[in-house]
Design a protein around this motif. Structure first.
Motif, short mmCIF file in Angstrom:
data_model
loop_
_atom_site.label_atom_id
_atom_site.label_comp_id
_atom_site.label_asym_id
_atom_site.label_seq_id
_atom_site.Cartn_x
_atom_site.Cartn_y
_atom_site.Cartn_z
N ARG A 13 -9.92 0.13 -4.70
CA ARG A 13 -9.26 -1.00 -5.55
C ARG A 13 -7.96 -0.74 -5.86
N ARG A 15 -4.77 -0.74 -8.12
CA ARG A 15 -4.54 -0.55 -9.28
C ARG A 15 -3.11 -1.53 -9.55
N VAL A 30 -4.25 -12.22 -14.42
CA VAL A 30 -5.25 -10.98 -14.73
C VAL A 30 -6.69 -11.45 -14.29
N GLU A 31 -7.07 -12.59 -14.52
CA GLU A 31 -8.48 -13.36 -13.96
C GLU A 31 -8.26 -13.18 -12.67
N THR A 34 -8.68 -9.60 -11.23
CA THR A 34 -9.87 -8.99 -11.41
C THR A 34 -10.96 -9.58 -10.65
N GLN A 37 -11.06 -7.96 -7.14
CA GLN A 37 -11.47 -6.81 -7.19
C GLN A 37 -10.21 -5.76 -7.40
N CYS A 38 -9.11 -6.26 -7.99
CA CYS A 38 -8.12 -5.53 -8.35
C CYS A 38 -8.28 -4.90 -9.84
N GLU A 39 -7.96 -3.87 -10.11
CA GLU A 39 -7.89 -3.13 -11.49
C GLU A 39 -6.57 -3.47 -12.16
N VAL A 40 -6.39 -4.17 -12.97
CA VAL A 40 -5.36 -4.33 -13.79
C VAL A 40 -5.41 -3.12 -15.02
N THR A 43 -0.73 -4.49 -18.92
CA THR A 43 0.05 -5.98 -18.72
C THR A 43 1.14 -5.69 -19.62
#
Length: 68
Positions: A13, A15, A30-31, A34, A37-40, A43
């Motif tokens: 993933r 980050r 952000v939506e 995610t 499959q990215c991990e925020v 912000t």
């Protein structure tokens, strides 16, 4: 392993520390991230917030986009 809609296989993933001064764009991004499959991990809406976020979550790469 996760598979994205475009056929790419993601083995780790990504980050992300996301900096965007427009809240609606920041929240939408952000939506999208995610969903892919990215991990925020943080912000930021301002440069000082971004500096604090990257101090806490050091990125491998940075591409900030803030006006101040």
């Amino acid at each position: 392993m996760n598979s994205a809609d475009n056929g790419l296989v993601i083995t780790r993933r990504l980050r992300v520390v996301l900096a965007e001064d427009a809240a609606v764009l920041r929240d939408g991004t952000v939506e999208l991230l995610t969903a892919r499959q990215c991990e925020v991990v943080a912000t930021a809406g301002t440069a000082p917030e971004l500096l604090a976020a990257v101090a806490e979550h050091p990125p491998a790469e940075a591409r900030p986009s803030t006006r101040r």
